[in-house]
Design an enzyme around this catalytic site. Structure first.
Site, mmCIF file in Angstrom:
data_model
loop_
_atom_site.group_PDB
_atom_site.id
_atom_site.type_symbol
_atom_site.label_atom_id
_atom_site.label_comp_id
_atom_site.label_asym_id
_atom_site.label_seq_id
_atom_site.Cartn_x
_atom_site.Cartn_y
_atom_site.Cartn_z
ATOM 1 N N GLU A 291 -16.786 1.886 17.561
ATOM 2 C CA GLU A 291 -16.199 0.776 16.813
ATOM 3 C C GLU A 291 -14.673 0.726 16.887
ATOM 4 O O GLU A 291 -14.000 0.322 15.928
ATOM 5 C CB GLU A 291 -16.666 0.810 15.344
ATOM 6 N N GLY B 170 -21.917 5.201 12.643
ATOM 7 C CA GLY B 170 -21.304 4.094 13.391
ATOM 8 C C GLY B 170 -19.919 4.379 13.911
ATOM 9 O O GLY B 170 -19.722 4.590 15.099
ATOM 10 N N LYS C 68 -1.146 4.374 -1.002
ATOM 11 C CA LYS C 68 -1.978 4.977 0.044
ATOM 12 C C LYS C 68 -1.163 5.923 0.914
ATOM 13 O O LYS C 68 -1.544 7.077 1.140
ATOM 14 C CB LYS C 68 -2.592 3.872 0.906
ATOM 15 N N CYS D 272 -21.848 8.693 6.134
ATOM 16 C CA CYS D 272 -21.321 7.361 6.393
ATOM 17 C C CYS D 272 -20.520 7.400 7.696
ATOM 18 O O CYS D 272 -20.563 8.383 8.433
ATOM 19 C CB CYS D 272 -20.440 6.916 5.210
ATOM 20 N N ARG E 132 0.828 -1.223 0.000
ATOM 21 C CA ARG E 132 0.000 0.000 0.000
ATOM 22 C C ARG E 132 0.857 1.266 0.000
ATOM 23 O O ARG E 132 0.508 2.279 0.632
ATOM 24 C CB ARG E 132 -0.974 0.008 1.185
ATOM 25 N N ARG F 232 -8.251 4.933 0.116
ATOM 26 C CA ARG F 232 -8.965 4.018 1.012
ATOM 27 C C ARG F 232 -8.890 2.597 0.469
ATOM 28 O O ARG F 232 -9.350 2.316 -0.644
ATOM 29 C CB ARG F 232 -10.424 4.462 1.142
ATOM 30 N N HIS G 138 -16.348 11.758 3.090
ATOM 31 C CA HIS G 138 -15.254 11.350 2.222
ATOM 32 C C HIS G 138 -14.346 12.517 1.853
ATOM 33 O O HIS G 138 -13.379 12.339 1.111
ATOM 34 C CB HIS G 138 -15.805 10.707 0.944
#
Length: 764
Positions: free
Chosen positions: A488, A436, A18, A730, A15, A519, A698
């Site tokens: 979470e 969440g 990223k 989200c 990655r 992502r 985002h």
């Protein structure tokens, strides 16, 4: 027989992509360092394919964010709001501002809309077109990459640049206003495509790949006519270059009439998605000069190719059109699978031998060529793998396939549940919540990693996670949300977390796949019958609930999303696997309710994503997918409120199916589309409660109070005001705490103002 590839993963073996992008965005590295990382990833990908023996190697499949956005930059399709940002001095920063928004130096520009790439979990940036849209060659990325690959290979013979075809590019975009049809822009767009292709020809390239995945859709006669018109215009530049028209994600039998007379060298079809199309296409292509590229290697799953089956298809094709007109390839770009199975150390040997990541899939093409040329040992070895590598089977799980009607229904209809829930919760107008997750900081990731690697005791791990839960409850009290979540912090990913706790599913160590931008996700592998042994979430949700008087949502991932965002076993119909997961989630839902949790969210962001591209297959898909959700959710009492969440969904044609889910509250991503999605719900008179997203998570930019108020106002004009919830688009795991606190405080402030304004209107 040519071997070629449609595209390769661009994230790097570890990655690197990223980290480089995120370091550049946070000013930790400069532009030259970012570009150097990109060059190294491209070079590794090209060398891997060259050494393996691939005859045509794709270029321009690498992207720093999204290949559709790359196309917009190439064609100069840049909304004026971005091109007018005077402080942006280079193409890459302009490009990133379009993808992520721009909020500094007095500028505040929202990110462009993002949605799912057909029926995958990859997201693309939606092109925006104006009525008098001008097209031009704005970016040199594709031409520069051709030169890079030319230097590496010391030849142009193997180079195959990849472009999104003009029809798919326009189709996937949207008009800035509704006074024109974007297909009216074809006459302005095609001349620029011709210039691009001519420029590529002048670089000495012999092949070009034009991706037209919309040929896998149900196209109207109007679109078919547009398609023929566009390629008739485009064909004037097809001399002296071999054009491969690539389709994927489903069959094209219904649209073959469009392509059979096109002036193209080769047609690529996806046989992993629709094997039955081959017979029809061979019948039609037999007497033409067109080559046929067989998409044999599944580019969307990680199971090894069945060489015996592929050998039969290749030989059937050779017999029909001759070996020199046959090409073999993966079904689609390998963007959708991890890079190399060699990095996996913990997968059981009997399963690992059955798996194939991107690197291995490239070698499978070479194996197939060798088998066609007479290598019986390779074929026998592959047959032996399929005979000896078995998926895990559990008789107890299969007994649950008998589903009774009462398993699929709540006790009462929504209108009766709604009254019971309102009396119980007494939420204000426009109740506020989040979806969440909260920010997953480096500190949290280190703690999870230490625990996973046995460098932290369970006691110390739980103590630290509880500290973060206490902190996030305090922060939600400060923000003044109406319904809380536990954050979470114990979860790496919304699917992987449950996969690690369910029987029949395994996780990878380095099986990363790009979802959008920087992502990446790590899809679990469903390798057997799925079941649940013990509680998966109750411990943490109960602890969070003990810290506040506000209701805390139980957070679960739905069965369809676990299925869609995993690599699914290929030895049984997917609906059977979905039902197995659904029964496991149902048991968890019941345990949460029994523990006193009053609101339970079962996320299904992938429900819309998973539905078939062809309308003829919708009914069967929705039958089993909705049944799966109902199995999971229908076990609770009327007073227990069931929420679900969906991402980037066009609902116009499927609202009757969405209604069948019978969730008390559905939350949606709507902020980037400025509530456009809600028009469908309004026309349909959707009966249940809805939480349209008012905060684009985002993007790093912070929405203002007035901006959120404007979105609430738009929602209130489309939906019954008493049915509206206020929430982000989200989960918030990828954002920073500074961004989240400011944004959510603006959100709750806007909700309170909206309540006050509504009361004033009532009085008047």
């Amino acid at each position: 027989m040519l071997k070629h590839n449609l595209g390769f993963p661009r994230i790097g073996k570890k990655r690197e992509f990223k980290r480089a992008c995120e370091d550049y965005w946070s000013n930790k590295i400069d532009l030259s360092t970012l570009f150097q990382v990109g060059k190294e990833i491209k070079r590794e990908n090209w060398i891997l394919q060259d050494i393996a023996g691939i005859d045509l190697i794709p270029c321009n499949d690498f992207s720093f964010y999204d290949h559709v956005l790359d196309m917009s930059l190439l064609l100069g399709v840049i909304p004026k709001s971005y091109s007018s940002i005077s402080v942006i001095k280079n193409h890459i920063d302009l490009y990133f501002s379009m993808a992520r928004g721009f909020q500094k130096n007095g500028w505040d520009i929202k990110a462009m809309e993002m949605t799912k790439w057909f029926n995958t979990n990859y997201h693309y940036i939606v092109p925006e077109f104006e009525k008098n849209q001008k097209f031009l060659i704005f970016s040199n990325k594709i031409f520069e990459e051709i030169e890079e690959l030319k230097i590496l290979l010391k030849s142009t013979k193997k180079i195959k640049p990849v472009l999104i075809g003009p029809m798919s590019y326009l189709f996937l975009g949207k008009e800035k206003d509704k006074t024109f049809n974007r297909m009216d822009l074809l006459n302005q767009l095609i001349p620029v495509y011709i210039k691009i292709i001519n420029k590529i020809k002048n670089q000495g390239v012999n092949w070009i790949q034009l991706d037209e995945p919309i040929l896998s859709l149900d196209l109207s006669k109007e679109y078919k006519d547009f398609f023929l018109h566009s390629y008739e215009m485009l064909s004037q530049c097809f001399s002296n270059i071999n054009v491969l028209l690539a389709t994927y994600f489903d069959g094209i039998s219904e649209n073959y009439s469009i392509v059979k007379n096109l002036n193209i060298k080769a047609l690529h079809i996806d046989l992993a998605s629709d094997i039955n199309q081959l017979e029809n296409i061979l019948t039609n292509i037999k007497n033409s000069n067109m080559s046929l590229s067989l998409g044999l290697i599944n580019g969307r799953n990680i199971w090894k190719n069945d060489y015996k089956k592929s050998k039969h298809l290749i030989e059937e094709t050779i017999q029909c059109i001759g070996k020199n007109r046959v090409m073999i390839a993966p079904s689609c770009s390998l963007l959708h699978v991890p890079i190399d199975i060699g990095y996996e150390k913990s997968i059981p040997k009997h399963l690992k031998m059955r798996m194939s990541f991107a690197k291995q899939k490239i070698h499978e093409l070479v194996d197939l060529e060798n088998i066609i040329n007479g290598d019986k040992d390779l074929l026998d070895k592959n047959i032996n793998i399929f005979n000896t590598s078995q998926f895990f089977y559990d008789k107890k799980v299969h007994k649950k396939f008998f589903i009774k009607n009462e398993d699929l229904k709540r006790n009462s209809q929504f209108k009766f549940r709604k009254e019971k829930q309102r009396k119980k919760f007494r939420f204000p107008l426009f109740p506020t919540t989040t979806i969440g997750s909260f920010p997953q900081t480096k500190q949290i990731r280190i703690i999870r990693s230490k625990f996973r690697n046995n460098n932290l005791s369970r006691q110390d791990y739980e103590k630290k996670i509880k500290f973060f839960i206490k902190d996030v409850i305090k922060k939600q009290e400060e923000i003044d949300l109406d319904v809380f979540v536990h954050g979470e912090f114990e979860r790496t990913d919304m699917v992987e977390y449950f996969a690690e706790k369910l029987n029949g599913i395994i996780s990878t160590e380095n099986g990363w796949v790009q979802s959008y931008g920087s992502r990446c996700v790590k899809p679990p592998i469903i390798c057997g019958d799925v079941s649940r042994n013990k509680n998966m979430t109750t411990h943490w949700i109960n602890f969070a609930q003990s810290q506040t008087k506000k209701p805390v949502k139980g957070m679960l991932t739905g069965p369809v999303t676990i299925l869609q965002w995993s690599f699914v076993r290929d030895d049984q119909p997917v609906y059977k696997t979905a039902y197995q997961i659904a029964w496991a989630i149902r048991e968890e839902v019941k345990s949460l309710e029994d523990a006193g949790i009053q609101i339970i969210q079962i996320d299904e962001p992938a429900l819309r994503e998973g539905f078939p591209l062809k309308r003829k297959n919708w009914k069967f898909y929705f039958d089993w997918s909705i049944k799966s959700f109902l199995i999971a959710s229908s076990v609770v009492k009327d007073e227990t409120q069931i929420h679900t969440h969906m991402c980037y969904s066009e609902f116009n044609d499927i609202l009757n199916y969405i209604t069948e889910l019978d969730a008390d509250v559905i939350t949606l991503e709507t902020s980037r589309s400025k509530m456009e999605l809600l028009k469908a719900f309004s026309k349909f008179s959707y009966p249940n409660e809805i939480g349209p997203g008012v905060y684009d998570i985002h993007s790093p930019r912070i929405p203002t109070v007035n901006e959120i108020l404007d979105l609430i106002k738009k929602a209130s004009e489309l939906l019954p005001i008493e049915n509206i919830w206020i929430n982000p688009d989200c989960g918030l795991k990828t954002r920073t705490w500074e961004e989240v606190m400011k944004s959510l405080k603006n959100m709750t402030k806007a909700a309170k103002i909206a309540r006050k304004n509504y009361r004033i209107k009532q009085i008047k």
